[in-house]
Motif scaffolding. Structure first.
Motif, PDB file in Angstrom:
ATOM      1  N   ARG A  62      42.700  48.505  57.884  1.00 35.20           N
ATOM      2  CA  ARG A  62      41.802  49.389  58.626  1.00 35.20           C
ATOM      3  C   ARG A  62      40.420  49.504  57.985  1.00 35.20           C
ATOM      4  NH1 ARG A  62      43.520  55.497  59.106  1.00 35.20           N
ATOM      5  NH2 ARG A  62      41.988  55.690  57.443  1.00 35.20           N
ATOM      6  N   ILE A  63      40.369  49.436  56.645  1.00 34.62           N
ATOM      7  CA  ILE A  63      39.079  49.612  55.966  1.00 34.62           C
ATOM      8  C   ILE A  63      38.361  48.295  55.725  1.00 34.62           C
ATOM      9  CG2 ILE A  63      39.836  51.727  54.834  1.00 34.62           C
ATOM     10  CD1 ILE A  63      40.256  50.166  52.277  1.00 34.62           C
ATOM     11  N   ARG A  64      38.911  47.195  56.269  1.00 33.77           N
ATOM     12  CA  ARG A  64      38.186  45.931  56.178  1.00 33.77           C
ATOM     13  C   ARG A  64      36.818  46.082  56.831  1.00 33.77           C
ATOM     14  NH1 ARG A  64      42.699  41.845  58.700  1.00 33.77           N
ATOM     15  NH2 ARG A  64      44.065  41.597  56.887  1.00 33.77           N
ATOM     16  N   LYS A  65      35.820  45.462  56.231  1.00 27.34           N
ATOM     17  CA  LYS A  65      34.488  45.508  56.818  1.00 27.34           C
ATOM     18  C   LYS A  65      34.352  44.527  57.984  1.00 27.34           C
ATOM     19  CE  LYS A  65      32.878  48.708  54.275  1.00 27.34           C
ATOM     20  NZ  LYS A  65      32.580  50.029  54.853  1.00 27.34           N
ATOM     21  N   SER A  66      35.184  43.488  57.982  1.00 30.72           N
ATOM     22  CA  SER A  66      35.158  42.513  59.075  1.00 30.72           C
ATOM     23  C   SER A  66      36.567  41.948  59.257  1.00 30.72           C
ATOM     24  CB  SER A  66      34.168  41.382  58.759  1.00 30.72           C
ATOM     25  OG  SER A  66      34.551  40.694  57.583  1.00 30.72           O
ATOM     26  N   ASP A  67      36.793  41.280  60.378  1.00 32.50           N
ATOM     27  CA  ASP A  67      38.095  40.651  60.662  1.00 32.50           C
ATOM     28  C   ASP A  67      39.257  41.625  60.536  1.00 32.50           C
ATOM     29  OD1 ASP A  67      37.030  37.654  58.959  1.00 32.50           O
ATOM     30  OD2 ASP A  67      36.872  38.162  61.083  1.00 32.50           O
ATOM     31  N   ARG A  68      39.107  42.819  61.116  1.00 29.39           N
ATOM     32  CA  ARG A  68      40.202  43.790  61.014  1.00 29.39           C
ATOM     33  C   ARG A  68      41.430  43.344  61.801  1.00 29.39           C
ATOM     34  NH1 ARG A  68      38.794  49.978  61.394  1.00 29.39           N
ATOM     35  NH2 ARG A  68      38.076  49.532  63.494  1.00 29.39           N
ATOM     36  N   THR A  69      41.225  42.483  62.814  1.00 25.03           N
ATOM     37  CA  THR A  69      42.363  41.944  63.568  1.00 25.03           C
ATOM     38  C   THR A  69      42.417  40.423  63.376  1.00 25.03           C
ATOM     39  OG1 THR A  69      40.956  41.838  65.535  1.00 25.03           O
ATOM     40  CG2 THR A  69      42.331  43.796  65.279  1.00 25.03           C
ATOM     41  N   LYS A  70      42.341  40.012  62.144  1.00 24.68           N
ATOM     42  CA  LYS A  70      42.263  38.595  61.802  1.00 24.68           C
ATOM     43  C   LYS A  70      43.416  37.789  62.388  1.00 24.68           C
ATOM     44  CE  LYS A  70      41.898  35.551  57.755  1.00 24.68           C
ATOM     45  NZ  LYS A  70      41.849  35.519  56.270  1.00 24.68           N
TER      46      LYS A  70
END
Length: 278
Positions: free
Chosen positions: A252-260
């Motif tokens: 959830r706290i990823r800055k990008s590719d949260r639904t990689k």
């Protein structure tokens, strides 16, 4: 970008420890050593350079450094919780974990003003909270601020790290409460599929799929809780997802590719459809 690479490297190292070791105390011991090394490298990097602007400094101490410090707080706290856990029956252990949850609540209650400021994405006091060398004594101070290297610390960077760590700790303790309430005999008697399928992708990918399935409500018209779906996937795919709630927080706290993984599924399916058209 280079900070994100450092964070990704640290996360990979910590994930590897969780895959290799089951004992929580041993995991914490190894994790803390790795995190301390990573923090020291980060500290040396900062000492060799100057921030180009106040905005860059604020971003570092509000967003970057807490990602490292929070992991140190998290594993250190788990180590203390597990080493002090009483030996006794399920009722005693559950009471112990509930008390630990209550301590987390007390922290959030005590830091409610700053917690609201941070959670709502407010920025009007960032120049006081996340800039080195200047502080307002009227603001709520943490004693650790005065004990830290002030070239590598700001007024509330540590508090942000504590908020992040306590989010993860809350999930960890709730998972432990669930574990103590599970009936192991029921779990061992669950029906096993005749076909043996083993998940060979990452646990992070399956966790992403787990939450997507639960959010979509495709099982029993949505009347199935997350834990039930998780246990089903673990049984069917012959894998232990471990602390999947903690994993989801990290996703959830990823800055990008949260639904990689979900994006990869979609892209590969579309490619297969396109290829089939020729």
């Amino acid at each position: 970008m280079k900070y994100q690479l450092k964070i990704n490297k640290l996360n990979d190292q910590l994930n590897f420890i969780h895959l290799e070791i089951d004992d929580a105390i041993e995991v914490c011991e190894k994790a803390i050593k790795i995190i301390l090394t990573s923090v020291e490298e980060l500290k040396k990097d900062i000492s060799k350079r100057k921030f180009k602007s106040q905005e860059e400094e604020i971003r570092f101490f509000r967003e970057i450094r807490p990602q490292f410090t929070s992991k140190l707080i998290y594993y250190n706290k788990i180590y203390k919780i597990e080493t002090k856990k009483p030996r006794g029956g399920r009722r005693i252990v559950r009471k112990y974990y509930r008390n630990e949850l209550q301590k987390l609540k007390q922290f959030f209650d005590y830091e409610l003003e700053f917690y609201k400021y941070y959670r709502t994405g407010s920025t009007y006091l960032d120049y006081k909270y996340f800039v080195r060398g200047d502080f307002d004594i009227k603001l709520s101070l943490d004693s650790l601020y005065f004990e830290s290297d002030l070239q590598f610390a700001t007024l509330h960077s540590y508090k942000v790290a504590k908020i992040m760590a306590h989010d993860l700790l809350e999930v960890y303790i709730e998972d432990k409460l669930i574990e103590t309430n599970n009936n192991l005999s029921q779990k061992s008697s669950q029906h096993q599929p005749n076909i043996n399928l083993t998940w060979t992708g990452s646990k992070v990918a399956l966790t992403e799929l787990l939450y997507a399935i639960h959010s979509e409500g495709v099982f029993n018209n949505g009347a199935v809780d997350l834990k039930t779906i998780a246990e089903f996937l673990e049984s069917v795919f012959n894998i232990n997802l471990g602390q999947y709630r903690r994993t989801f927080l990290e996703i959830r706290i990823r800055k990008s590719d949260r639904t990689k993984f979900i994006d990869s599924l979609k892209n590969n399916l579309l490619k297969r459809m396109d290829d089939a058209d020729y």
